[in-house]
Design a protein around this motif. Sequence first.
Motif, PDB file in Angstrom:
ATOM      1  N   SER A 106      22.635   3.741  -5.457  1.00 18.88           N
ATOM      2  CA  SER A 106      21.478   4.554  -5.034  1.00 18.88           C
ATOM      3  C   SER A 106      20.373   3.611  -4.567  1.00 18.88           C
ATOM      4  N   PRO A 107      19.401   4.147  -3.823  1.00 17.64           N
ATOM      5  CA  PRO A 107      18.346   3.283  -3.287  1.00 17.64           C
ATOM      6  C   PRO A 107      17.539   2.592  -4.377  1.00 17.64           C
ATOM      7  N   ILE A 108      17.142   1.365  -4.059  1.00 15.19           N
ATOM      8  CA  ILE A 108      16.245   0.599  -4.927  1.00 15.19           C
ATOM      9  C   ILE A 108      14.946   0.373  -4.161  1.00 15.19           C
ATOM     10  N   ILE A 109      13.848   0.742  -4.793  1.00 12.54           N
ATOM     11  CA  ILE A 109      12.530   0.563  -4.179  1.00 12.54           C
ATOM     12  C   ILE A 109      11.747  -0.399  -5.062  1.00 12.54           C
ATOM     13  N   ILE A 110      11.101  -1.377  -4.460  1.00 13.99           N
ATOM     14  CA  ILE A 110      10.270  -2.304  -5.251  1.00 13.99           C
ATOM     15  C   ILE A 110       8.805  -2.083  -4.880  1.00 13.99           C
ATOM     16  N   LEU A 111       7.987  -1.857  -5.909  1.00 10.89           N
ATOM     17  CA  LEU A 111       6.533  -1.771  -5.709  1.00 10.89           C
ATOM     18  C   LEU A 111       5.935  -3.121  -6.044  1.00 10.89           C
ATOM     19  N   THR A 112       5.138  -3.655  -5.135  1.00 13.99           N
ATOM     20  CA  THR A 112       4.566  -4.982  -5.366  1.00 13.99           C
ATOM     21  C   THR A 112       3.155  -5.056  -4.777  1.00 13.99           C
ATOM     22  N   THR A 113       2.587  -6.271  -4.766  1.00 15.00           N
ATOM     23  CA  THR A 113       1.250  -6.461  -4.198  1.00 15.00           C
ATOM     24  C   THR A 113       1.268  -7.625  -3.208  1.00 15.00           C
ATOM     25  N   GLN A 114       0.111  -7.850  -2.602  1.00 11.87           N
ATOM     26  CA  GLN A 114       0.011  -8.966  -1.645  1.00 11.87           C
ATOM     27  C   GLN A 114       0.103 -10.319  -2.335  1.00 11.87           C
TER      28      GLN A 114
ATOM     29  N   VAL B 128      10.575  -2.220   0.149  1.00 14.47           N
ATOM     30  CA  VAL B 128       9.587  -2.934  -0.668  1.00 14.47           C
ATOM     31  C   VAL B 128       8.222  -2.451  -0.196  1.00 14.47           C
ATOM     32  N   LYS B 129       7.459  -1.902  -1.123  1.00 13.82           N
ATOM     33  CA  LYS B 129       6.175  -1.326  -0.746  1.00 13.82           C
ATOM     34  C   LYS B 129       5.042  -2.145  -1.371  1.00 13.82           C
ATOM     35  N   ILE B 130       4.147  -2.626  -0.533  1.00 12.47           N
ATOM     36  CA  ILE B 130       2.970  -3.341  -1.033  1.00 12.47           C
ATOM     37  C   ILE B 130       1.900  -2.302  -1.333  1.00 12.47           C
ATOM     38  N   CYS B 131       1.493  -2.275  -2.595  1.00 15.46           N
ATOM     39  CA  CYS B 131       0.603  -1.185  -3.049  1.00 15.46           C
ATOM     40  C   CYS B 131      -0.743  -1.710  -3.536  1.00 15.46           C
ATOM     41  N   GLY B 132      -1.232  -2.783  -2.965  1.00 11.53           N
ATOM     42  CA  GLY B 132      -2.531  -3.298  -3.389  1.00 11.53           C
ATOM     43  C   GLY B 132      -2.624  -4.789  -3.122  1.00 11.53           C
TER      44      GLY B 132
ATOM     45  N   SER C 286       7.010  -5.022  -9.633  1.00 17.36           N
ATOM     46  CA  SER C 286       6.864  -6.475  -9.774  1.00 17.36           C
ATOM     47  C   SER C 286       5.663  -6.920  -8.935  1.00 17.36           C
ATOM     48  N   GLY C 287       4.497  -6.891  -9.569  1.00 17.66           N
ATOM     49  CA  GLY C 287       3.255  -7.139  -8.835  1.00 17.66           C
ATOM     50  C   GLY C 287       3.194  -8.488  -8.155  1.00 17.66           C
ATOM     51  N   GLY C 288       3.792  -9.518  -8.803  1.00 20.80           N
ATOM     52  CA  GLY C 288       3.762 -10.862  -8.223  1.00 20.80           C
ATOM     53  C   GLY C 288       5.109 -11.264  -7.653  1.00 20.80           C
ATOM     54  N   GLY C 289       6.054 -10.331  -7.630  1.00 17.29           N
ATOM     55  CA  GLY C 289       7.378 -10.620  -7.068  1.00 17.29           C
ATOM     56  C   GLY C 289       8.232 -11.514  -7.946  1.00 17.29           C
TER      57      GLY C 289
END
Length: 269
Positions: free
Chosen positions: A142-150, A167-171, A125-128
Amino acid sequence: MSLKSKVPGLKSPPAKRAAKVSQRQVRRPLASRLQPSDSDLPFVLVNMAMTADGKIATGNRAVASFGSARDHEQLLELRATADAVMAGARTVDTAKINLGPGGAKFRRRRRQRGLVESNVRVLVSGGGSIDPAAEVFQHRFSPIIILTTQRTPATKLRQLRALADEVKICGATEINFRAALRWLRARWGIARLICEGGGELNAALFRAGLVDELHLTVCPKVFGGRTAPTIAEGIGRLQLANAASLKMTSVRRRAGEIFLVFEVIRIAV
Ligand SMILES: NC(=O)c1ccc[n+]([C@@H]2O[C@H](COP(=O)([O-])OP(=O)(O)OC[C@H]3O[C@@H](n4cnc5c(N)ncnc54)[C@H](OP(=O)(O)O)[C@@H]3O)[C@@H](O)[C@H]2O)c1
């Protein structure tokens, strides 16, 4: 009641404990016959069902589940070979899905293959914009990981951090999927990842050259509609030379559906 509360050793606060336990567990090696990648990236499969006219949902997105029971079984079979299942925000919040391993039979197969009982779930979810009330967040097995951006606003980020294990900010504005997948492998031990759409997320992975295999079920329906999504949306490729090239490795016809597997051909540069 959430499933997590039934699992011994996973007590409140559930998210943090699940992250620690599962991070250690998913580092177990995967059976070599399942083609784990030996690079620092996971082996990535895209698994989708489409109509005979190539649509993955109706134009209004109201219908996205149209495969047979066999297709669903196939989806769970495939999940039973993977460390993690990934999906985009619209896939997760327009359908009642939990991205989990399915019934006891599939969980048993996972254990036989040396995998933990339930796959990690990765949401993009790039914009959350992902809906905090989505079904996936109601199941804590099980674990939930969210990939997002600034781009994701701080308040939204706080909300997502309360829902997810990480929650990992990836860009800055776009997700750098190569870096994100490398991180998933290094931090969470994810060697085999299944992406289950939607079209926008698939397109980004194809564009970044990160897809290794495409599993496609062709279903005997025609939706039509200019706005109905396909397996790869986004800005796409405008030249034949830049198209992702595939090699068909398996064709099976079952009860009116065709199950296809394609290997993505890597071009040495
Ligand atoms: N038939 C099938 O097998 C199948 C499978 C899956 C889904 N579907 C259907 O397909 C439809 C959804 O597909 P879709 O293409 O509209 O949506 P999608 O890919 O599921 O989700 C789109 C959202 O995910 C995030 N996202 C995706 N790619 C991104 C990227 N490269 N960078 C940053 N964020 C990214 C964005 O969230 P933000 O807005 O937060 O930035 C974006 O708005 C639904 O109707 C679903 O039910 C069908």
